[in-house]
Design an enzyme around this catalytic site. Structure first.
Site, mmCIF file in Angstrom:
data_model
loop_
_atom_site.group_PDB
_atom_site.id
_atom_site.type_symbol
_atom_site.label_atom_id
_atom_site.label_comp_id
_atom_site.label_asym_id
_atom_site.label_seq_id
_atom_site.Cartn_x
_atom_site.Cartn_y
_atom_site.Cartn_z
ATOM 1 N N GLU A 70 -4.168 3.088 7.608
ATOM 2 C CA GLU A 70 -2.712 3.020 7.549
ATOM 3 C C GLU A 70 -2.110 3.969 8.583
ATOM 4 O O GLU A 70 -1.348 3.563 9.465
ATOM 5 C CB GLU A 70 -2.263 3.413 6.143
ATOM 6 C CG GLU A 70 -0.780 3.638 5.949
ATOM 7 C CD GLU A 70 -0.529 4.303 4.606
ATOM 8 O OE1 GLU A 70 -0.101 3.598 3.682
ATOM 9 O OE2 GLU A 70 -0.789 5.524 4.499
ATOM 10 N N ASP A 265 3.825 2.156 -2.247
ATOM 11 C CA ASP A 265 3.553 1.046 -1.334
ATOM 12 C C ASP A 265 4.788 0.179 -1.132
ATOM 13 O O ASP A 265 5.095 -0.244 -0.011
ATOM 14 C CB ASP A 265 2.428 0.158 -1.894
ATOM 15 C CG ASP A 265 1.074 0.442 -1.283
ATOM 16 O OD1 ASP A 265 0.871 1.576 -0.811
ATOM 17 O OD2 ASP A 265 0.212 -0.464 -1.293
#
Length: 386
Positions: A70, A265
């Site tokens: 990420e 998220d």
């Protein structure tokens, strides 16, 4: 605030929401450069980038003290947007050396997290990293040109996308997209998705540059993701769950937790929708959705952000990343045309980068919002595609 009538992909014009509110080009540019410098070389309670040796570097998840695909792929996207090829190449060299599999069921995927010394903690991949790696590499190819491997950026992007769609055709492994629905999976083995992984604006560009035989799939994936987001986002609050089934309903609790709610998220969903609208303006629902989300958060102070059910019921649990959530609420202003859009842009402008242990995720989202709201989160295409 005003909105232009055509998308950035066709016009090459990117909204500068800060300038629309009266901030000068000089102070906007200075703010962006200072934030980039702070992330790279700022004080120890702000920076998240660390060079390694002569040719590598990583973005550190300061809350978990590990390196994640990420953050590495986000860092590469930030670097190409900032025209910082040295940092881009260092991040890519680290990821290529330590995180990308060269064989087995995950060949050409990336282990989703490792230690700062490159030792893998988990072997499995997280598809949000792969899609950001691929897009950043395509942009690097267009902006700087390709070099010898592994800096043949466009070829490296195609290798990743080829694996994302075709892994497992030889009997080993799984693709990252569900071929029946054209939706991205949470992990290759999972039968559900993560709404914040959905980047239709990336898929539109993959459809121009991926392997020729896969381009129709990417066009279909863009349309499928836009339709999916309409089912995953609540029709009143605009909130989405962290994990959702392919029909958009919240996924059942997993072994590692309950992700049916609006939490970390899920913050990215609003930012992705805003950028998709800025780049392509393909789905007018995105305007309504962004207005809904901002209307929900308008009466809530940033320090009071919490975990929420998707219908808006707060938990006692505070947000782990309130600055990141503010950043994505502000980035929704790229699509929003309601009365709250200006409020969130001004509030974001008046908020500094986060300091301390949890700063990594907040400041990644912060920097993307700073890029996008200043009109500097841009598409780079090879000349024949531009």
């Amino acid at each position: 605030m005003t909105t232009s009538t055509q998308d950035a992909f066709y016009t090459g014009h990117y909204r500068n929401c800060f300038k629309e509110l009266g901030y000068s080009e000089q102070e906007i540019a200075a703010r962006l450069e200072q934030a980039w410098s702070d992330l790279l070389t700022g004080d120890e309670d702000v920076r998240i980038y660390y060079p390694v040796g002569d040719d590598k570097g990583y973005f550190l998840d300061t809350g978990n003290l590990d390196v994640r695909t990420e953050g590495m792929s986000y860092g590469m996207m930030m670097a190409v947007q900032m025209d910082d090829q040295e940092v881009f190449d260092r991040l890519w060299t680290f990821a290529k050396t330590y995180m990308q599999h060269t064989e087995g069921r995950y060949k050409d995927y990336f282990a989703w997290h490792c230690k700062p010394d490159g030792t893998r903690i988990s072997q499995g991949p997280a598809p949000d990293g792969e899609e950001f790696f691929a897009m950043a590499l395509f942009f690097a190819s267009a902006r700087w040109g390709d070099g010898p491997a592994p800096y043949d950026y466009a070829d490296q992007a195609r290798i990743i996308l080829r694996a994302c769609l075709h892994q497992g055709e030889d009997g080993e492994g799984d693709p990252m997209w569900d071929h029946e629905t054209r939706l991205i999976k949470f992990i290759p083995e999972s039968p559900f998705s993560d709404p914040s992984y959905h980047l239709p604006h990336f898929y539109e560009l993959f459809a121009l540059q991926a392997d020729e035989q896969d381009r129709p799939f990417w066009r279909e994936a863009a349309a499928a993701s836009r339709a999916y987001l309409q089912t995953a986002c609540h029709p009143v609050t605009g909130l989405s769950p962290e994990y959702a089934n392919y029909d958009g309903t919240p996924a059942e609790p997993q072994r590692h937790g309950d992700f049916r709610h609006f939490f970390s998220d899920a913050y990215r969903t609003a930012a992705n929708i805003g950028l998709d609208w800025e780049w392509f303006r393909a789905d007018p629902w995105q305007v309504e959705q962004s207005n809904r989300l901002q209307q929900f958060f308008r009466p809530i102070d940033v320090e009071d952000y919490r975990r929420y059910t998707i219908d808006g019921q707060p938990f006692d649990e505070p947000s782990l990343h309130p600055v990141g959530l503010l950043a994505t609420n502000a980035m929704a202003s790229l699509a929003a045309d309601g009365p709250d859009a200006e409020h969130f842009v001004r509030l974001f402008w008046d908020t500094p980068l986060r300091k301390g242990v949890r700063r990594y995720y907040d400041n990644c989202l912060y920097f993307f919002s700073l890029l996008a709201l200043s009109g500097r989160f841009r598409i780079y295409l090879p000349r024949e595609e531009a």
